[in-house]
Scaffold this active site. Structure first.
Site, PDB file in Angstrom:
ATOM      1  N   VAL A  76      66.755  23.128  32.239  1.00  0.00           N
ATOM      2  CA  VAL A  76      67.893  23.536  32.644  1.00  0.00           C
ATOM      3  C   VAL A  76      68.692  23.789  34.044  1.00  0.00           C
ATOM      4  O   VAL A  76      69.412  24.565  34.385  1.00  0.00           O
ATOM      5  CB  VAL A  76      68.155  25.186  31.774  1.00  0.00           C
ATOM      6  CG1 VAL A  76      67.551  24.947  30.373  1.00  0.00           C
ATOM      7  CG2 VAL A  76      66.346  25.763  32.570  1.00  0.00           C
ATOM      8  N   TYR A  77      67.381  23.706  34.982  1.00  0.00           N
ATOM      9  CA  TYR A  77      67.651  23.797  36.300  1.00  0.00           C
ATOM     10  C   TYR A  77      68.933  22.436  36.652  1.00  0.00           C
ATOM     11  O   TYR A  77      69.036  21.663  36.235  1.00  0.00           O
ATOM     12  CB  TYR A  77      66.646  23.080  37.101  1.00  0.00           C
ATOM     13  CG  TYR A  77      65.473  24.189  37.186  1.00  0.00           C
ATOM     14  CD1 TYR A  77      65.530  25.193  36.209  1.00  0.00           C
ATOM     15  CD2 TYR A  77      64.075  23.507  37.513  1.00  0.00           C
ATOM     16  CE1 TYR A  77      64.110  26.574  36.126  1.00  0.00           C
ATOM     17  CE2 TYR A  77      62.649  24.260  37.279  1.00  0.00           C
ATOM     18  CZ  TYR A  77      63.250  25.747  36.620  1.00  0.00           C
ATOM     19  OH  TYR A  77      61.880  26.824  36.318  1.00  0.00           O
ATOM     20  N   SER A  78      70.268  23.502  37.290  1.00  0.00           N
ATOM     21  CA  SER A  78      70.857  22.581  37.559  1.00  0.00           C
ATOM     22  C   SER A  78      71.476  21.748  36.255  1.00  0.00           C
ATOM     23  O   SER A  78      72.076  20.688  36.769  1.00  0.00           O
ATOM     24  CB  SER A  78      70.750  21.708  38.940  1.00  0.00           C
ATOM     25  OG  SER A  78      71.141  22.730  39.659  1.00  0.00           O
ATOM     26  N   LEU A  79      70.984  22.408  35.254  1.00  0.00           N
ATOM     27  CA  LEU A  79      71.218  21.800  33.594  1.00  0.00           C
ATOM     28  C   LEU A  79      71.354  20.035  33.876  1.00  0.00           C
ATOM     29  O   LEU A  79      72.199  19.027  32.931  1.00  0.00           O
ATOM     30  CB  LEU A  79      73.575  22.013  33.354  1.00  0.00           C
ATOM     31  CG  LEU A  79      73.344  23.564  33.608  1.00  0.00           C
ATOM     32  CD1 LEU A  79      74.791  22.893  33.036  1.00  0.00           C
ATOM     33  CD2 LEU A  79      72.470  23.672  32.007  1.00  0.00           C
ATOM     34  N   LYS A  84      59.927  21.222  31.516  1.00  0.00           N
ATOM     35  CA  LYS A  84      59.651  22.084  30.184  1.00  0.00           C
ATOM     36  C   LYS A  84      61.496  22.251  29.183  1.00  0.00           C
ATOM     37  O   LYS A  84      62.799  21.647  29.966  1.00  0.00           O
ATOM     38  CB  LYS A  84      60.065  24.028  31.277  1.00  0.00           C
ATOM     39  CG  LYS A  84      59.455  23.961  32.175  1.00  0.00           C
ATOM     40  CD  LYS A  84      59.633  24.765  32.366  1.00  0.00           C
ATOM     41  CE  LYS A  84      58.942  24.974  34.260  1.00  0.00           C
ATOM     42  NZ  LYS A  84      59.688  24.626  35.269  1.00  0.00           N
TER      43      LYS A  84
END
Length: 327
Positions: free
Chosen positions: A58-61, A86
């Site tokens: 999910v970090y910066s998608l 993750k």
């Protein structure tokens, strides 16, 4: 840089883990650095002996995973580094694009492998507990991705101790691969994990890799100076996490110890976390050159008993409730 055993496994990781959430797409968070600006930090971490890098889908998608994969491939051999990512968060529209269902786990492990540009993930972590999916379904899916060779180890993050204990018990009874680590929120402003989670991890032999050991910057400068930084000015999550009556007293204690020792507050706050019982490798972020230098120096900073007592004395404890149990 010392390397230590990762919980009860045979894996060896550096005493610090570089958090890769800081690198990705600035449109996702204003303080996130693009790939060109992330390069010196990854190269500097590797040169310092850091071999452990943590990101998430999910970090910066997904952009953070892409940058992580490219920079590590450019500056290190694959077998020299430990890559953690993750699964759980929403990665698109539709009912099956989030959570820990078998479908989402399989879809996202494949997507993470593509973005990271690697054949395997060293540590695959559930980012949050999913109350809408049977734990057995999630654990069997995770066991299967390990047996397929896509993942080496499994980890958990940010859940209640009873949820982790339930998962460990099910995995043991079923003969499935179990979690070997816990990535939990832990710093001088939030020590609730000391109540049950950390004792459980120590008893079960799990590695503890705290996230936000500097409390999203709150522990790095006097309270009145925080808003002068890009992240401090755009930190709604931090404002919510650390809206506690003892915040400024704890922060000022950190700064007082730092002033007395002639070091930065970040070094003091991280040195405290790194030496807590059971902590394996705190996850640190770096968006300025001194961030990485401070983190490395913190490992050599020995805090005295009186200093530790001062740092811990202002903590007031939190009133626990259902919202924290399902965070």
């Amino acid at each position: 840089m010392d390397h230590v055993r990762f919980g009860s496994t045979g894996l060896q990781v550096s005493r610090l883990c570089l958090g890769m959430m800081s690198y990705g797409e600035p449109a996702w968070r204003s303080w996130v650095l693009p790939e060109s600006e992330a390069t010196p930090f990854v190269r500097g971490a590797l040169e310092a002996g850091i071999n452990f890098f943590d990101t998430a889908n999910v970090y910066s998608l997904g952009r953070s995973e892409e940058i992580t994969g490219r920079l590590l491939a450019a500056h290190a051999r694959r077998d020299e580094v430990v890559i953690a990512t993750k699964v759980h968060g929403r990665m698109g529209d539709g009912p099956n694009r989030q959570g820990l269902s078998r479908k989402h786990v399989f879809d996202e492990v494949a997507a993470s492998l593509r973005r990271l540009g690697t054949d395997y993930i060293d540590l695959y972590q559930v980012h949050r507990f999913d109350p809408h999916t049977p734990v057995e379904e999630t654990l069997e899916a995770l066991h299967d991705v390990v047996k397929a060779g896509w993942v080496r180890y499994l980890g958990a993050s940010t859940m209640a101790a009873w949820q982790l204990a339930k998962a460990l018990g099910i995995a043991e009874r079923r003969g499935w691969q179990a979690f070997v680590s816990m990535q939990d929120h832990y710093n001088l402003l939030d020590r609730e994990t000391e109540r049950e989670m950390m004792p459980l991890c120590r008893d079960a032999g799990l590695a503890i890799i705290p996230w936000s050991p500097l409390a999203r910057g709150f522990l790095t400068r006097r309270p009145q100076a925080l808003r002068g930084t890009p992240r401090g000015a755009d930190e709604p999550i931090g404002d919510r996490l650390y809206d506690v009556p003892w915040r400024d007293e704890v922060v000022n204690a950190v700064c007082d110890v730092a002033d007395e020792r002639g070091v930065t507050p970040a070094q003091v706050a991280l040195a405290w976390v790194a030496t807590r019982p059971g902590v394996t490798s705190p996850i640190v972020g770096a968006t300025r050159p001194h961030h990485l230098a401070d983190a490395i120096a913190a490992l050599e900073l020995g805090l005295g008993e009186d200093e530790v007592a001062l740092l811990e004395s202002a903590y007031g404890g939190r009133r626990l409730g259902p919202s924290r149990a399902g965070a």
